[in-house]
Design an enzyme around this catalytic site. Structure first.
Site, short mmCIF file in Angstrom:
data_model
loop_
_atom_site.label_atom_id
_atom_site.label_comp_id
_atom_site.label_asym_id
_atom_site.label_seq_id
_atom_site.Cartn_x
_atom_site.Cartn_y
_atom_site.Cartn_z
N ASP A 161 -4.73 18.80 -48.33
CA ASP A 161 -3.86 18.45 -47.20
C ASP A 161 -2.43 18.46 -47.70
OD1 ASP A 161 -3.01 15.27 -47.45
OD2 ASP A 161 -4.97 15.66 -48.35
N ASP A 186 -4.70 9.20 -39.16
CA ASP A 186 -4.31 8.62 -40.45
C ASP A 186 -4.03 7.13 -40.28
OD1 ASP A 186 -3.06 7.87 -42.82
OD2 ASP A 186 -2.05 9.79 -43.06
N GLU A 203 -3.32 4.18 -42.22
CA GLU A 203 -2.91 3.58 -43.48
C GLU A 203 -1.69 2.70 -43.25
OE1 GLU A 203 -0.82 6.15 -46.40
OE2 GLU A 203 -1.44 7.81 -45.09
#
Length: 215
Positions: free
Chosen positions: A23, A113, A115
């Protein structure tokens, strides 16, 4: 002996079934994707929406270029924006998928995502934000998965939240090991789908990447 030879073939097939992927966020050309593919990397996950609240047009173009290079396993990830000026979770997904469609391409899986970056302290609010993103993706018929790890999940939604455990998990743990041996169950997941095992590094064909592994 014939049985032994067959068993060895099965073993070799099992070993070589493991796949490497990357990625990244930098622009990559079709020629470079062909180089990456020839270097043994079979899946790509460009960023397609940024934490600043904007479509990542570079990432969407990377999706197009990767497919033009003959890659079929091309995903994308959304880094959600939590600032007050940003659209809601569902709208961020909608804008992303509309932009991908308008560019004449597609992602196999859209990863969210999750996080630690500007998430509120309210677990219930965060759960609702994620659920809205997932539902919007599914309403589009888009396969969706979660990127996170034990500590991020703990801080953002709480380890007791299992609401997305039916989705695939892209597990972030920079342990330098291309396997799942250090995975600790959380959020209802007992096994990840992808392991992001190394952070930003000089990757194949001059591209700065994170390294990923699928057994």
């Amino acid at each position: 002996m014939k049985f032994l030879f067959s068993a060895l073939l099965l073993f070799v097939g099992t070993v070589t079934a493991a796949r490497n992927g990357i990625d990244f966020i930098q622009p990559v050309t079709v020629a470079t994707f062909q180089c990456i593919k020839n270097a043994g990397y079979s899946f790509m996950i460009p960023r397609v929406f940024t934490s600043l609240g904007s479509i990542d047009h570079t990432g969407i173009n990377n999706v197009k270029n990767a497919r033009a290079a003959g890659m079929t396993d091309v995903d994308g990830y959304i880094f959600p924006c939590l600032a007050s000026h940003c659209p809601g979770g569902a709208d961020q997904v909608k804008q992303t998928l509309d932009a991908i469609k308008s560019a004449g391409t597609k992602v196999s899986t859209l990863w969210l995502d999750i996080e630690r970056l500007a998430w509120p302290a309210d677990h219930n609010s965060n759960r609702a934000f994620i659920e809205a993103m997932v539902k919007e993706a599914q309403a589009y018929g888009q396969q969706v998965g979660i990127y996170s790890n034990y500590y991020n999940w703990q801080d953002i939604v709480g380890l007791d939240y299992h609401g997305q455990s039916n989705l695939m998990l892209w597990w972030a743990a920079y342990d330098g090991v291309k396997d799942f041996s250090k995975f600790a169950a959380f959020g209802g997941w007992t096994r990840p789908t992808i392991h992001q095992w190394q952070g930003t590094t000089a990757g194949p064909c001059g591209v700065s990447v994170d390294m990923n592994y699928v057994p």
